[in-house]
Design an enzyme around this catalytic site. Structure first.
Site, mmCIF file in Angstrom:
data_model
loop_
_atom_site.group_PDB
_atom_site.id
_atom_site.type_symbol
_atom_site.label_atom_id
_atom_site.label_comp_id
_atom_site.label_asym_id
_atom_site.label_seq_id
_atom_site.Cartn_x
_atom_site.Cartn_y
_atom_site.Cartn_z
ATOM 1 N N ASP A 1 -12.126 2.423 3.497
ATOM 2 C CA ASP A 1 -12.391 1.038 3.288
ATOM 3 C C ASP A 1 -13.876 0.843 3.109
ATOM 4 O O ASP A 1 -14.264 0.050 2.352
ATOM 5 C CB ASP A 1 -12.053 0.157 4.752
ATOM 6 C CG ASP A 1 -10.740 -0.547 4.298
ATOM 7 O OD1 ASP A 1 -10.354 -0.787 3.441
ATOM 8 O OD2 ASP A 1 -10.337 -1.307 5.362
ATOM 9 N N LYS B 1 0.663 -1.361 -0.204
ATOM 10 C CA LYS B 1 -0.098 0.023 -0.054
ATOM 11 C C LYS B 1 0.703 1.283 0.046
ATOM 12 O O LYS B 1 0.575 2.140 -0.674
ATOM 13 C CB LYS B 1 -0.872 -0.006 1.009
ATOM 14 C CG LYS B 1 -2.089 -0.925 1.158
ATOM 15 C CD LYS B 1 -2.755 -1.302 2.211
ATOM 16 C CE LYS B 1 -3.716 -2.602 2.363
ATOM 17 N NZ LYS B 1 -4.084 -3.201 3.310
ATOM 18 N N GLN C 1 -4.765 -2.265 9.774
ATOM 19 C CA GLN C 1 -4.619 -3.568 9.139
ATOM 20 C C GLN C 1 -5.040 -4.640 9.856
ATOM 21 O O GLN C 1 -4.770 -4.788 11.166
ATOM 22 C CB GLN C 1 -2.981 -3.611 8.721
ATOM 23 C CG GLN C 1 -2.861 -5.039 8.030
ATOM 24 C CD GLN C 1 -3.023 -4.843 6.717
ATOM 25 O OE1 GLN C 1 -3.123 -3.995 6.250
ATOM 26 N NE2 GLN C 1 -3.661 -6.104 6.287
#
Lengths: 362, 362
Positions: free
Chosen positions: A189, A122, A166
């Site tokens: 998200d 990422k 995460q």
């Protein structure tokens, strides 16, 4: 031996490994992804799975499956590259116009190797488009309060426009509690129930659309595949892919059916579909005979299956039996190189969107 | 002349009148309820509608439709009565145990006759089970601030466990803004996006389930109709009935398809269904030929159609052609007396649930 995994669909979750149980020959789901109740023995090349199903698997479209591959390949890698190029231009324009650089923060707790790899990927992706990345690493034995403090810090940091925690978190932490602490304006998200609710409701707009399902729809758009008025079937009803994908298709006026582990004779329903999105994590589950000629296939599953001839001893296949589907469908995403590269592109897109919204930049 | 309406599905919304346009013979939707694109001329008894549809309406199940009615009637009136009796006992037990009486507050703005009727009915229903009702009436020319002040007052009032803002509000007010002001813990309508999001997500629980869809599922439960593994079709995708009904069916492991105004050949999909929930507001739209023999039918539509022989010149019919469906289905809700009485029973149930939760009373 075969094992299956999903890509990092949530952008913040770890790999969703689904392990093959040697003893009873069934697949075990380690995380939330749905599974159809099929027993498979995936090995070697092709789609030679033995599938126990209540209905006959005699191909209804045998004439088509015998013919050569005709489906257009939906090149997710190329589309993702194009989107990243577009994002690069927009990030640069934003910086030049108002001096703001979009920022994405990731909180990593513990030493999981897979999580570390995802976070690194990422970070790289952010760098490649000019998005600033922020990172906090906390040790496995950190307290929930320490994680919450990091979340709170990023919530208040005007340089940060997207926050990912995460997953999975160490077992002594309350995952939901920590995720709920992420400011909804920075929840790139898009998994917050408020976002999902807005996605489900007509006349409401979510702040963010979850990355993988957004990537699926984006592929349909970029290939000018009409959704309105079409029959769409989503296989799998997970919170991170199947359910939001179904909501997105419905927002675009498809007639949507959702297939899951309790569905009887799923192939009867898939055979009616103009568009199939599969996110179930069972290698080669959807055979050519499950597909209506001319259907469009979006395959979210990324499942490693044993392959002695492959350099690593395994290769990746989707939920769809690609060889067979190619001969029936009009368009199909390959695995790898289909939906996979889209997830991270959509994460970058959501981060840019967030920065634009926060700074009211058009 | 024919006109159609929904019951007060939202518990707080006004009647969803859908008027027949004399000039062009089409139905106009005044509110958010979906409509399938059919032209109907509903008059007299029976299901003699002329329906323009892209597919043939030749009954696929003519043998069955010729036979006598065999469907069990799902008696919503009786079930609702039973639920109200159960609520009465619980309200009384709560009062005796901890001295708390559940309270429902309604805010009514303006002089709409239909809204006043709904509010009166809710008040009566509350009284009948021992729930305390609170009411604020504001004039049509009140300011948004005045309404917000009332909402805020009820949010803070420990005697109030449920709050309804009767819709529609005068046009100079921002409806969404006012509804969002209702505390989520007291939003007994269950329409808050956060609630809908939780309803959509596996592993999450909504604080409240919207009353009409909750009533539909409750009818299935009370009649021991299995949902798990069944194919269910929801007709209509409104925020207040169709969409949450689909989410509820999916939570109970049905395989759900949603039909709406953009669906081609809806009858092909309904014919596959073991359970049909229709909430579209078109009288007698679903014919016998649309129904699989043995299916269970829940009819949410309440549509007045012209009937010179009726005392008021009209009678109420559902979305389902009852006469024909009776001969094919295994069970069906009548109109009136099916889903209608369940909505207010579920509102009382939600208010009781809220009071129990707030006071941690089991």
């Amino acid at each position: 031996m075969a094992s299956m995994m999903f890509t990092d669909c949530s952008s913040s979750t770890t790999s969703r490994l689904i392990h093959f149980n040697r003893r009873n020959g069934t697949f075990l789901l380690r995380r939330r992804v749905d599974q159809l109740r099929l027993q498979t023995t995936a090995s070697g090349r092709g789609c030679n799975l033995s599938i126990r199903s209540s209905s006959s698997l005699t191909p209804a479209i045998s004439a088509d499956t015998k013919s050569e591959a005709t489906a257009k390949v939906i090149d997710g890698k190329a589309v993702a590259k194009k989107i990243r190029d577009e994002i690069t231009i927009e990030v640069s324009r934003m910086k030049e116009s108002i001096g703001v650089v979009p920022g994405l923060a990731v909180i990593l707790v513990g030493d999981r190797k897979d999580s570390a790899t995802y976070v690194r990927n990422k970070k790289k992706a952010c760098e490649s488009v000019g998005i600033k990345s922020f990172e906090v690493r906390l040790s496995e034995d950190s307290s929930e309060e320490e994680v919450l403090k990091s979340v709170s810090g990023f919530n208040d940091d005007p340089c940060v426009h997207g926050i990912l925690v995460q997953l999975p978190l160490p077992s002594h932490m309350d995952e939901q509690n920590i995720l709920n602490a992420v400011s909804i304006e920075k929840d790139v998200d898009g998994f917050h129930p408020l976002n999902i609710g807005r996605l489900a409701m007509r006349g409401r707009e979510p702040l963010f659309v979850p990355c993988t399902p957004k990537g699926c729809i984006e592929l349909l758009h970029r290939y000018n595949i009409e959704i309105k008025g079409k029959r769409a079937v989503v296989i799998g009803r997970s919170n991170i892919v199947g359910m939001p994908a179904a909501l997105l298709l419905q927002r675009e006026d498809a007639t949507v059916s959702i297939i899951h582990s309790r569905t009887k004779n799923p192939e009867e329903i898939t055979r009616e579909a103009d568009i199939i999105i599969s996110a179930v994590g069972v290698p080669n589950m959807v055979r050519g005979s499950w597909i209506k000629p001319g259907a469009v296939i979006i395959d979210v599953g990324i499942n490693p299956v044993e392959d002695a001839s492959a350099p690593r001893g395994y290769r990746l296949v989707g939920d769809i039996c690609y060889e067979e589907a190619c001969k029936v469908a009009s368009a199909i995403t390959p695995v790898p190189g289909g939906v996979g590269p889209m997830t991270i592109a959509m994460l970058l897109s959501n981060t840019l969107t967030s920065a634009k919204r926060i700074h009211n930049f058009q």
